[in-house]
Design a protein around this motif. Structure first.
Motif, PDB file in Angstrom:
ATOM      1  N   THR A 308       0.790  -1.453   0.359  1.00  0.00           N
ATOM      2  CA  THR A 308       0.093   0.168  -0.254  1.00  0.00           C
ATOM      3  C   THR A 308       1.458   1.052   0.077  1.00  0.00           C
ATOM      4  O   THR A 308       0.362   2.213  -0.682  1.00  0.00           O
ATOM      5  CB  THR A 308      -1.132   0.000   1.306  1.00  0.00           C
ATOM      6  N   ALA A 309       2.311   1.399   0.691  1.00  0.00           N
ATOM      7  CA  ALA A 309       3.334   3.030   0.416  1.00  0.00           C
ATOM      8  C   ALA A 309       3.477   3.061  -0.643  1.00  0.00           C
ATOM      9  O   ALA A 309       4.031   3.774  -0.738  1.00  0.00           O
ATOM     10  CB  ALA A 309       3.710   2.399   1.950  1.00  0.00           C
ATOM     11  N   ASN A 310       3.444   1.316  -0.908  1.00  0.00           N
ATOM     12  CA  ASN A 310       4.768   2.000  -2.179  1.00  0.00           C
ATOM     13  C   ASN A 310       4.114   2.681  -3.309  1.00  0.00           C
ATOM     14  O   ASN A 310       4.154   3.096  -4.157  1.00  0.00           O
ATOM     15  CB  ASN A 310       5.631   0.170  -2.521  1.00  0.00           C
ATOM     16  N   LYS A 312       1.122   4.093  -2.934  1.00  0.00           N
ATOM     17  CA  LYS A 312       0.826   5.767  -2.716  1.00  0.00           C
ATOM     18  C   LYS A 312       2.145   6.630  -2.747  1.00  0.00           C
ATOM     19  O   LYS A 312       2.256   7.703  -3.912  1.00  0.00           O
ATOM     20  CB  LYS A 312       0.235   5.942  -1.542  1.00  0.00           C
ATOM     21  N   ASN A 313       3.570   5.255  -2.356  1.00  0.00           N
ATOM     22  CA  ASN A 313       4.877   6.049  -3.218  1.00  0.00           C
ATOM     23  C   ASN A 313       5.252   6.620  -4.561  1.00  0.00           C
ATOM     24  O   ASN A 313       5.348   7.862  -5.089  1.00  0.00           O
ATOM     25  CB  ASN A 313       5.904   5.470  -2.486  1.00  0.00           C
ATOM     26  N   LEU A 314       4.483   5.873  -5.033  1.00  0.00           N
ATOM     27  CA  LEU A 314       4.279   5.680  -6.663  1.00  0.00           C
ATOM     28  C   LEU A 314       3.739   6.101  -7.557  1.00  0.00           C
ATOM     29  O   LEU A 314       4.106   6.771  -8.285  1.00  0.00           O
ATOM     30  CB  LEU A 314       4.694   3.715  -7.517  1.00  0.00           C
ATOM     31  N   ARG A 315       2.059   6.282  -7.003  1.00  0.00           N
ATOM     32  CA  ARG A 315       1.326   7.753  -7.434  1.00  0.00           C
ATOM     33  C   ARG A 315       1.494   8.843  -7.623  1.00  0.00           C
ATOM     34  O   ARG A 315       1.869   9.602  -7.873  1.00  0.00           O
ATOM     35  CB  ARG A 315       0.483   7.351  -6.463  1.00  0.00           C
ATOM     36  N   ASP A 316       2.463   9.246  -6.064  1.00  0.00           N
ATOM     37  CA  ASP A 316       2.883  10.624  -5.833  1.00  0.00           C
ATOM     38  C   ASP A 316       4.591  10.865  -6.405  1.00  0.00           C
ATOM     39  O   ASP A 316       4.089  12.182  -7.080  1.00  0.00           O
ATOM     40  CB  ASP A 316       3.702  11.302  -4.058  1.00  0.00           C
ATOM     41  N   SER A 317       5.653   9.682  -6.665  1.00  0.00           N
ATOM     42  CA  SER A 317       6.609  10.219  -7.506  1.00  0.00           C
ATOM     43  C   SER A 317       5.884  10.343  -8.499  1.00  0.00           C
ATOM     44  O   SER A 317       6.061  11.165  -9.828  1.00  0.00           O
ATOM     45  CB  SER A 317       7.672   8.581  -7.231  1.00  0.00           C
ATOM     46  N   ASN A 318       5.580   9.827  -8.963  1.00  0.00           N
ATOM     47  CA  ASN A 318       5.031  10.044 -10.534  1.00  0.00           C
ATOM     48  C   ASN A 318       4.194  11.074 -10.581  1.00  0.00           C
ATOM     49  O   ASN A 318       4.115  11.699 -12.269  1.00  0.00           O
ATOM     50  CB  ASN A 318       3.949   8.178 -10.717  1.00  0.00           C
TER      51      ASN A 318
END
Length: 400
Positions: A308-310, A312-318
């Motif tokens: 879940t955290a990854n 979310k981080n992927l979405r924010d980073s993308n």
């Protein structure tokens, strides 16, 4: 339960079956007191041989009449009582109760491997729930091994007692039959005294002369006293026989209790204790499985949290990267601001330059004015003709 105790318990099971298969005889009609005239020839001979033991002139023979039959029985009873102490009473039953108390003291319901130690447990240095659980299991296992070993010893003692009780029962039954012979012999002797010996002695007293009559009368009194002693002895033998008859079912009752207890102990050692140990082992395994399941669950929860955290981080980073990629090298607003600032800077520079030029022009005018004033002053001082002024005036060069 250790392998040694288990093997001995299985071997003892055969002995228990053999002991339970023994059937003790019951006193029958042959044990009844049969008078001499109605007895069989063999019994009649036995009665006469016991009548011969009575010596009416010997008080000891009357007092000890029938005591020889009890000698062997007394030896057996004394042998059974040898080494018996008060502390040995009921140890087998105590052992069974100890096993039950030990198992009941092992409460699985109080265990919760998921809970954390309380601050009080941490303060006292108490172990974690599962560590406490396994330690409790090891303690219970040691107690069961010790108790089963003691039970096996008590079982052997009880088996020995049962066999001794078999022998005691047989000897008591023989003593019971023997007492019937002695009672029949005593009653026959009393009958002989009443019908033959005492009347004959009374006739001798009556026929004796005066000098010898006192002695004969004393002999008659002694014979009658001996007869009364024999009658009392026969009565005691009857009472003894009655008590002996009562002791036979008592022996059987004690023996049956011992047999039941031995059977219970053997069943406990062979069947119940292994079942308890199996259940305890299953309890430990279940707790270990629960602990492993909790660890797997925690790992799965951690994996899900990471996923879940990854995500979310992927979405924010993308989002951030794509936004930066779509931007130009310079933002138009930044360029406009920079251009405005540059224009303002140039204008300010030109303005400052103009102002500086104007100030320099004004300063130059002032300098010329001050120079003229100084020159005029110096010229005035020279025309006055003082030496100082001349020197001073001539020291200033003339302007072209």
């Amino acid at each position: 339960m250790s392998d040694k105790v288990k093997s001995e318990a299985q071997m003892t099971e055969t002995m228990v079956d053999e002991v339970n298969a023994v059937v003790l005889p019951e006193p029958g009609e042959a044990s009844a007191v049969v008078p001499l005239e109605t007895a069989s020839p063999e019994v009649r001979e036995e009665i006469r041989s016991r009548m011969d033991e009575i010596d009416m002139s010997d008080t000891n023979s009357i007092v000890s009449f029938g005591s020889a039959a009890q000698g062997e029985l007394q030896e057996i009873s004394q042998a059974m009582l040898t080494g018996v102490r008060n502390k040995d009473v009921g140890p087998a039953g105590d052992g069974l109760r100890d096993i039950v108390a030990t198992i009941r003291g092992f409460s699985i319901s109080e265990l919760d491997v998921r809970r954390d130690r309380s601050w009080w447990e941490k303060l006292l240095g108490k172990t974690a729930p599962f560590a406490k659980f396994t330690a409790r299991y090891e303690e219970v296992q040691a107690q069961i091994d010790r108790i089963t070993d003691n039970l096996l010893k008590h079982e052997h003692v009880l088996l020995k007692d049962i066999k001794s009780l078999d022998l005691l029962y047989d000897k008591t039954l023989q003593f019971y039959d023997e007492l019937a012979l002695y009672i029949a012999a005593g009653e026959e002797k009393l009958k002989q005294l009443d019908t033959v010996d005492i009347p004959a002695k009374d006739t001798q007293v009556q026929a004796a002369d005066e000098n010898d009559q006192v002695m004969r009368a004393q002999e008659l009194r002694d014979l009658r006293a001996a007869r009364d002693d024999l009658e009392r002895r026969v009565h005691d033998l009857k009472l003894t026989r009655q008590v002996t008859m009562q002791s036979l079912p008592s022996i059987r009752l004690v023996q049956e209790n011992d047999k039941s207890l031995v059977t219970k102990i053997n069943s406990t050692l062979v069947n119940t204790v292994p079942l308890w140990e199996t259940q305890l082992a299953q309890a430990v395994t279940l707790q270990r499985s629960a602990e492993a399941a909790a660890a797997v669950r925690d790992a799965n929860d951690l994996t899900n949290d990471l996923l879940t955290a990854n995500a979310k981080n992927l979405r924010d980073s993308n989002t951030m990267i794509r936004n930066e990629m779509e931007r130009g090298v310079f933002d138009i607003e930044a360029v406009k601001q920079a251009n405005a600032d540059l224009v303002a800077t140039i204008q300010e520079s030109l303005q400052i330059a103009d102002e500086g030029k104007a100030r320099r022009a004004a300063a130059e005018t002032e300098l010329k004015k001050m120079e003229n004033e100084l020159r005029d002053t110096l010229a005035s001082a020279k025309s006055r003709g003082d030496g100082r002024g001349d020197t001073t005036g001539t020291s200033v060069p003339k302007s072209a």
